[in-house]
Structure formats: structure tokens, C-alpha cells
Design an enzyme around this catalytic site. Structure first.
Site, PDB file in Angstrom:
ATOM      1  N   ASP A 118       0.866  -1.172   0.000  1.00 36.93           N
ATOM      2  CA  ASP A 118       0.000   0.000   0.000  1.00 36.93           C
ATOM      3  C   ASP A 118       0.912   1.234   0.000  1.00 36.93           C
ATOM      4  OD1 ASP A 118      -2.126   1.710  -0.020  1.00 36.93           O
ATOM      5  OD2 ASP A 118      -3.192   0.783   1.653  1.00 36.93           O
TER       6      ASP A 118
HETATM    7  C1  NOJ Z   1      -3.970   3.997  -0.168  1.00 35.79           C
HETATM    8  C2  NOJ Z   1      -5.138   3.091   0.045  1.00 35.79           C
HETATM    9  O1  NOJ Z   1      -5.039   2.463   1.303  1.00 35.79           O
HETATM   10  C3  NOJ Z   1      -5.286   2.027  -1.028  1.00 35.79           C
HETATM   11  O2  NOJ Z   1      -6.484   1.344  -0.813  1.00 35.79           O
HETATM   12  C4  NOJ Z   1      -5.227   2.646  -2.383  1.00 35.79           C
HETATM   13  O3  NOJ Z   1      -5.418   1.670  -3.367  1.00 35.79           O
HETATM   14  C5  NOJ Z   1      -3.884   3.337  -2.535  1.00 35.79           C
HETATM   15  N1  NOJ Z   1      -3.793   4.393  -1.547  1.00 35.79           N
HETATM   16  C6  NOJ Z   1      -3.659   3.902  -3.928  1.00 35.79           C
HETATM   17  O4  NOJ Z   1      -4.392   5.037  -4.131  1.00 35.79           O
END
Ligand code: NOJ
Length: 708
Positions: free
Chosen positions: A267
Site C-alpha cells: 500500500d
Molecule cells: C492507499 C489506500 O489504502 C489504497 O487502498 C489505495 O489503493 C492506494 N492508496 C492507492 O491510491
């Protein structure tokens, strides 16, 4: 890798790559936080494997040139030494321009068909503009509605989530990757992110191993078995181990036990976070820990791209570890067909985006997601004798806000307001009076009103990532508004727009009709109007338990037994006279009524390697045609550990004409009754299992199956 030709392609490309180019494939950059010139320079040098977008040319960001994606891709394909295409990723969480209900709303449809269809349409719109990777489905079991990201989840139940996960993956990817209108799915956040302590986002989770195995992991296993080509590791730690470096999760379970064959992305900035989480001493250390723990791609923090080359050169990270990660990513790029067709096709985009078929499915999804929570004296559907209707509340003229969180590309002009749709749909001769916000006192001065439609709820700014709340009450001032409108003495239909289950105790006793519409998407206004006027019979059911009071949270139906043998959630609190939920999991009314009868189990004994068929007759005993979501629950009566008081093991959406009866059938196998036993092995234990077929988790026809 079981495809020799694919393996050959990947290996032969790998052989031609320099170490810098290999590390480049493991690096995902972010389109807006990294200067454009730097991105293009890195792409030219083969130092970028993926670009994360927050907007696309045909979408919300008008300042981006039309050919932005294709221009970047052209540099990768034509100007970099090996011409490896970029994998563009975007959070297409519930649709691109055609926005479907938020995932929690989709879960309220309990529709496998719609989970697949909406994902498939989101994929077609995305692929046409060059986005070949979405970061969804989110498979975090969410038992705490204070957590803003519950909106992105399929709710509190493991079985429902796992079923919808399979369909979503199939919808995005197709039976196998490679279709021009298909994209790569990403099962996230692996794992336990939904167990965020206190409902606080970006935090820590404490999950006992048995609960992790039985509750949190099965949806991920289902997605992997359905072919999900990518998995995202979660922000949180579990019991002190950040998921980004959790070898047990990423290697032992994901790769070895489940045979996952795609790639794992972190993430956002999770490698860099490792030193903030007190695990790594610096970025180098963090990169080394993550790559050796099973991470293949580093999302946007640049730790891999800054450190891995020197870590390999110094011998601290074996080159084979990097090679493996590169292979995992290249394989997916080949499977997606990116090498053959790397470019967006804006001609196709024009025909696909917001096309009639997509809007029709968005309408059906919104209609089927809406849950009728209360309908005293059959106030709904609004009858023809209701001639003058007031429409009030802060959300009746919303457009884009109906889409909820993660609406990156949808536009205000794509959606009609609830007010517009009510005016369009009301029978001829009905007068619709808009009561301006703040002027609800004028209700009674509007002459004789027959009903008020009051639309309240959450703005998307109160739902989604980092949008956690301490009280589940309606946003400030809205409960007072509901009471004020109710006090006018006109029958009130309350419509709630929200990304989570809210605390509705007062309304549930005083407001005769309540429709829970979640954040319903582009066609949400029309779906609500269709239900209000009876063009559509509501059929959604709650994918979460509604508490009476925030203080009851976490409250979920499949809890274990307390020392009195009762569901643990039924233990009373001093200040709340009634115990348990306000509305149970699986609950929802219809304009018709359904009777359940004639439960049969055949045979009554379930042998290892055998199966039983469980059937019941469902009759539409009311005056409207309608769809009922029939649910199968089980309970293990005595086991080596205290087991849930009920667990969902099957469901079916059944259409019944008024007066019609149908037999619904479920097959139950021993593996459906398996769990993590006292000795931590996975399997069944012989004995009695209670069975229910019913309309929700709190009631149903009951019998017993004996597992031998
Ligand atoms: C953070 C989020 O937790 C995740 O779900 C998301 O896909 C990513 N950012 C990318 O934007």
C-alpha cells in the site's frame, strides 16, 4: 508459472535486463506527486514499472492533455531500451465514469450477478482509457462502522465477502487475463486492515490467529482461487508485525498454501513507513526487509528504486529475490496483453463510457442495494392519493456526492439529483414542493401536504479513507432536522445516504418509513425515486449489523457465545433498555411479504466426503411481485472451541410473482463446516449443527444436521 511459453517469454526478457531495469519494474511512481519531466526521464531509462494515476484524461482533471497516458506509454514502448510497457493503475473502486454503489451498497444487493456485471463494466471503461489495473476488490471484513473505510468493504460477513470477491475478480479480469476490455484486479488490503483498533484508520490490528484464519483470510483465499493477479499488502501491523514484512502472510499463506501466482504491491509508501513503525532503521533497511518478505512492487515511496540496486551489488539482497519479483510482474504484463496493445483507445472510450448498458446496470445495482428498514402502515410505495409531497433535507440536490468515497472520475453532470428524479417519476398530477435547506419550519405553511420525503446522511467527506468518526449519529444538526420534520405531523419517508450503518434508534421508533440507500452512485437518484413510487420493489438486505448506539460497537451477528450461552452481543448495557442490534445482519423489508415453509434436509446425516441438500419453500404472500434474499445459516452446537452463534453459508436472490411459491435449495458439504480447531489445524469436528433458512440472521426455519 505453469505456462511454458509464457515462462520462456518472461525469462528471455529477464535475461536482457540490467539490474537497474529490473529494479525499475518493481517501482511504481505517482503521476501527480512526481514531476512529469522526472517521470518521463525515468520511463525512458526503464526505471518505472507502473504509474499510479489520480485522474485520467477523459475524467476529472481537465488540465491533463488528452493523450497523456498514451504519451507516457509511447516513451516506455518506443524510447526505452527494452520497450516494456507501463502498467497504469487507478483506484477504480466502484466504477470509472459510470459510478456504481459503494462496495458496502453492492454487498447489500447480495447479488453475485451484479458484483460481476458492475466490475466488468468498470473494467471496460477503464481499459478503454488505458487503465489496466484497479486496486480493488477490498476484502477487509469490517465490524466497526466508526472506521470510514467500511464503505469500501463488503461488510461484516466472511462468506458474503468471499462470494462477492470471486465475482468481482471475474468481472474485472474475465475468466483469464487478456481481454481488451479487462483489467487486473487487486485483492486488498492483505490482511486484517478492517480490524483497525477503535475504528481508527492507518493503525494497528490485534487479531488472534484463529480469528485471522476463520474470519479475515477466507475472502482473500477466494479471490486468489478466482485468479486475482495482484494483491496489496495492508498498512497495518498485526500483533506487531507490519503486513509489508509479514512473511507468514505473504509467503507461507499466500504463495505456498494458496499457490498465488501474481504479484504483491505494497500500500501507499508502506516500505518507507517501516521505519516509522519502528521496524527498519532506514530506507535501505526497509527495502531489504520488504523485498525479502514477499513484496514485489513498491507503491510510490521509491525505497526499492533508491536502494535495491546497491543492496544487490553489495550482496545484501540476492539477485534471485529481485528476479523473482520482476518475473511476477512481467508475467502479468504479458498476460494482460500489454505488450501487444499497450495504448488507450479513446475511440472505444467514447462508446463505452456512460453507455446505456452501463447506466442500466448502475440503476439496477442502486435499486437492489437500497434497504427498506421500516414501513409502518405500508406508507411506501407512495400511493396515488398522495397528491402533494414535500422534499426536504441537505442531500436532495446532491449529484456527485451520491457517489460516495473513491469517486475519482465521476462528474456532477453525470448524475441527476434525487429531487429531479422525484419530479420526473411522480405520477401525473402530483405536486412536488422543495423545502429549502434551513426552511423546514415552513412545512406547515405549504398548504395540505400528504407526505414529506426527507433525505439525510453523510457527505462523502465523512466516509472513506481516514474518515473515522466517534459517533454513528447522523451528521451535526440532522437528527434535530428529522425530529423537527416529524413534529410537523405529516407522514415522513426518511432516505439515508451513507457510507456506513448509522445510529438510527430514534428514527426507527418514530419515522414510519426508512430507506437506506448507502452512496448509490450515478443512477442513485432514479433508483430512490423508482422505489418511492413503487416502480421498483426494494430488495436489498443489510450486509452489516445496525447498532442501537455507537457504544455497542463492535456488534456483529456471527459473534461467539457468552457465559449464558447467548450471543455475546446480546449482553445488555445499563443505559440501553433493549439489547442487541437495531437491525440485524441480513435484514430488509419488501413491499410484499414472503412466507417460509417446509424446510427439508436430505439426508439428515452429513458424512465426510458427502453432502446434504437443504430446501425450503418460499411464497410471495403479498400483493407485489418481488425478490427475496433467502439465507442459510449454521451453528456448530459443541466443538473444541467456542464457535459463532450463527454463520452464513449460503444465499440466493429469488424472484417471486405475487402468490407464487418456489423451492430454494442449498448444498452443504463438510468443508463448509470447517474451522480452526483447538490444535490450530483446519478441519471439521463431528456432532450436531443447527441449520436455519430464513430472511435474515435473527430468524428462520430451523433444523439440525449431524456431521459424522
Ligand atoms: C492507499 C489506500 O489504502 C489504497 O487502498 C489505495 O489503493 C492506494 N492508496 C492507492 O491510491
Amino acid at each position: 508459472m505453469q505456462n511454458p511459453q509464457l515462462e520462456e517469454k518472461v525469462n528471455s526478457l529477464l535475461k536482457q535486463m540490467t539490474l537497474v531495469e529490473k529494479v525499475g519494474q518493481l517501482h511504481q511512481t505517482h503521476r501527480t506527486s512526481c514531476p512529469h519531466e522526472k517521470v518521463t526521464e525515468m520511463i525512458k531509462k526503464g526505471q518505472v514499472g507502473s504509474v499510479l494515476l489520480w485522474g485520467i484524461p477523459t475524467g476529472g482533471k481537465d488540465d491533463e492533455p488528452e493523450n497523456d497516458i498514451n504519451a507516457m506509454q509511447k516513451i516506455a514502448v518506443e524510447e526505452s531500451r527494452l520497450g516494456i510497457p507501463i502498467l497504469f493503475g487507478l483506484d477504480v473502486i466502484h466504477g470509472l465514469r459510470t459510478v456504481f454503489p459503494v462496495p458496502l451498497g453492492m454487498a447489500a444487493t447480495w447479488s453475485r450477478k451484479l458484483a460481476e456485471a458492475t466490475a466488468s463494466m468498470a473494467a471496460a471503461e477503464s481499459a478503454s482509457v488505458g487503465v489496466r489495473w484497479t486496486f480493488t476488490p477490498m476484502l477487509d471484513i469490517s465490524r466497526d462502522p466508526r472506521w470510514g473505510r467500511i464503505a469500501e468493504s463488503f461488510g461484516e460477513d466472511t462468506y458474503l465477502c468471499a462470494e462477492l470477491a470471486k465475482d468481482a475478480v471475474r468481472g474485472y479480469q474475465g475468466e483469464e487475463l487478456g481481454g481488451e476490455d479487462k483489467i487486473l484486479a487487486c485483492a486488498k488490503h492483505f490482511a486484517g486492515y478492517g480490524a483497525a483498533e477503535g475504528g481508527r484508520d492507518h493503525t494497528i490490528s490485534s487479531i488472534p490467529e484463529r480469528m485471522l484464519n476463520d474470519i479475515y483470510l477466507p475472502p482473500f483465499e477466494a479471490a486468489v482461487k478466482a485468479g486475482a493477479g495482484s494483491v496489496m499488502s495492508a498498512f497495518n501491523d498485526i500483533d506487531g508485525v507490519p503486513c509489508t514484512v509479514n512473511r507468514k502472510l505473504l509467503i507461507d499463506i499466500l504463495r505456498e498454501k494458496w499457490g498465488f501466482d501474481g504479484f504483491v504491491v505494497t500500500d501507499w509508501q508502506c516500505v518507507d513507513n517501516l521505519h516509522l513503525q519502528g521496524i527498519a532503521k532506514d530506507r535501505n533497511d526497509a527495502a531489504k526487509m520488504a523485498i525479502t518478505s514477499g513484496i514485489d512492487m513498491d507503491m510510490v515511496d521509491g525505497c526499492f528504486s533508491d536502494s535495491l540496486t546497491s543492496l544487490v551489488e553489495s550482496g545484501e539482497v540476492p539477485v534471485e529475490v529481485v528476479d523473482n519479483a520482476v518475473k511476477n510482474i512481467l508475467k502479468i504484463k504479458f498476460q494482460l496483453g500489454l505488450f501487444e496493445q499497450p495504448y488507450a483507445d479513446f475511440g472505444r472510450a467514447k462508446k463505452t463510457i456512460l453507455c446505456g448498458k452501463h447506466k442500466q446496470i448502475a440503476l439496477e445495482a442502486a435499486e437492489q442495494s437500497i434497504v427498506l428498514l421500516r414501513n409502518e402502515d405500508s406508507l411506501l410505495p407512495l400511493k396515488p392519493e398522495i397528491k402533494k409531497i414535500a422534499v426536504a433535507g441537505p442531500m436532495v440536490e446532491c449529484r456527485k456526492e451520491l457517489n460516495g468515497c473513491w469517486d475519482l472520475i465521476g462528474r456532477a453532470e453525470d448524475a441527476a439529483t434525487i429531487l429531479e428524479c422525484i419530479k420526473e417519476t411522480a405520477p401525473e398530477g402530483t405536486e412536488i414542493v422543495r423545502i429549502a435547506n434551513g426552511f423546514e419550519d415552513t412545512l406547515l405553511s405549504n398548504g395540505k401536504l400528504d407526505a414529506v420525503v426527507l433525505v439525510v446522511g453523510e457527505h462523502p467527506k465523512r466516509s472513506g479513507e481516514g474518515k473515522d468518526i466517534t459517533s454513528l449519529k447522523l451528521p451535526s444538526g440532522q437528527e434535530e432536522l428529522v425530529r423537527k420534520v416529524h413534529a410537523a405531523g405529516i407522514p415522513v419517508v426518511m432516505v439515508v445516504i451513507a457510507g456506513r450503518q448509522l445510529e438510527l434508534s430514534w428514527a426507527a421508533q418514530n419515522i414510519p418509513a426508512i430507506l437506506y440507500a448507502w452512496h448509490p452512485g450515478t443512477m442513485g437518484g432514479q433508483a430512490i425515486a423508482n422505489i418511492l413510487f413503487g416502480k421498483t420493489n426494494p430488495s436489498g438486505k443489510t450486509p452489516v449489523t445496525f447498532p442501537r448506539h455507537t457504544g455497542q460497537v463492535p456488534i456483529y451477528y456471527n459473534c461467539r457465545r457468552n457465559i449464558a450461552g447467548k450471543p455475546a452481543i446480546m449482553q445488555p448495557y445499563l443505559e440501553i433498555p433493549e439489547q442487541g442490534p437495531l437491525f440485524p445482519f441480513g435484514y430488509g423489508l419488501s413491499y410484499t411479504t414472503f412466507d417460509y415453509g417446509n424446510l427439508k434436509i436430505s439426508p439428515a446425516v452429513l458424512k465426510q466426503n458427502g453432502e446434504v441438500e437443504i430446501t425450503a419453500e418460499i411464497t410471495n404472500s403479498g400483493d407485489y411481485d418481488g425478490e427475496e434474499i433467502v439465507q442459510l445459516y449454521v451453528k456448530d452446537c459443541a466443538a473444541s472451541v467456542n464457535r459463532p452463534v450463527k454463520e452464513l453459508k449460503g444465499f440466493d436472490r429469488v424472484f417471486l410473482k405475487s402468490g407464487e411459491t418456489k423451492t430454494v435449495s442449498f448444498i452443504l458439504k463438510p468443508e463448509d463446516l470447517a474451522f480452526t480447531r483447538l490444535d490450530m489445524t483446519w478441519g471439521t469436528e463431528p456432532g450436531e449443527h443447527e441449520i436455519w433458512i430464513g430472511p435474515n440472521s435473527s430468524t428462520g426455519l430451523k433444523s439440525v444436521v449431524r456431521l459424522t
